[in-house]
Design a protein around this motif. Sequence first.
Motif, short mmCIF file in Angstrom:
data_model
loop_
_atom_site.label_atom_id
_atom_site.label_comp_id
_atom_site.label_asym_id
_atom_site.label_seq_id
_atom_site.Cartn_x
_atom_site.Cartn_y
_atom_site.Cartn_z
N THR A 132 0.83 -1.21 0.00
CA THR A 132 0.00 0.00 0.00
C THR A 132 0.86 1.25 0.00
OG1 THR A 132 -1.76 -1.16 1.19
CG2 THR A 132 -1.84 1.24 1.20
N THR A 135 2.56 1.74 -3.39
CA THR A 135 1.63 2.25 -4.40
C THR A 135 1.41 3.75 -4.23
OG1 THR A 135 0.50 0.12 -4.58
CG2 THR A 135 -0.73 2.07 -5.29
N VAL A 296 -5.93 -0.33 4.89
CA VAL A 296 -5.13 -1.48 4.48
C VAL A 296 -5.89 -2.75 4.82
CG1 VAL A 296 -2.97 -2.76 4.80
CG2 VAL A 296 -2.96 -0.26 4.86
#
Length: 350
Positions: A132, A135, A296
């Motif tokens: 995460t 990204t 998340v």
Amino acid sequence: MTKQGLVVVGPGLMGRKHIELIQNNPRSELAGIVTPERAVFNDIGERLNVPLFHDLETCLDSLAPSGVIISSPNEFHYDQARLCVERDVPALVEKPITSTYEDAARLADLVARRNAKLIVGHHRAHSPLMSTAKTLIEEGRLGRLVAIQGSAIFHKPPEYFEAGPWRREIGGGPILINLIHEIGIMRTLCGEISAVQAIASNAIRGFPVEDTVAINLQFRSGALGTFVLSDTGASPRSWEQTSRENPVYPTYPDEDCYSITGTQGSLDFPTMRLKSHPASETPSWHRPFVEEVIPVVRADPLERQLDNFIDVILGRGEPVVTAFDGAQNLKVADAIRRSAETSTLVALDS
């Protein structure tokens, strides 16, 4: 569904965890165990109803496993991984990939020349927290990276050193035992490290080996970093105590062990608290940030690592952590050790 038969080399603490993961994964089954000839392990094959071998070569001569997981002591990693590569048997090698950078570089070169299937067990790279954060950075939410501040500060109790007296000696300190995890995190999030400068101290315990290290880092991108490492500091600011991924450790969900800053914003990690300016807005310390917590979806990194290994075996995916990554992490750790010993800046790109 055909299950992939996997052999585990070294049924110690981490090896037993790998065995458990294999048994719980619907795509794999335990095909055999390789263990030294010690009485403590003599009945493990019988208990698990699998063949037991005392060396990997004999195991590979007798079985045709889909893959091998190497969780033996570090000193055996190079020879065992090389044997797997030469036999065209996919391998997952626990970190560090080898005990020295020279061996790691040789192994990475062999893997590349033979296009071998080998992944390295830096399991944090499989954490949803990591993917995460990566990204967010790749999407430019932070802008161009400026700096990273990190820490791995925790207190190892006396019994840790009583159980393993070698941990008091050179080679047993947190640089070689713990830091390699953090190097993998920083390389994954911020790119290659081009130079390091470190100061080490053993003032608290007085052992021959360091207990605390302060590190400066330079990244190829131009970003800079600082990192404090200590196994004698009573602090919750370490991955184990903030990520909530290992139930062995108490965790503190309001604490972070990294702060990553770019020209548009910053990310506190692993709480995933993002403070940023919109891309359309010129950043200024007079402008308020947009504040948010990035969600998340949690998953066990070790389970995801095993799935990655099975995908690699089947030709359905690439290693998340390659042999090159394993060698590069070891190269950086060695540079930090040398910098601390010599009180000099050590360049990795020279």
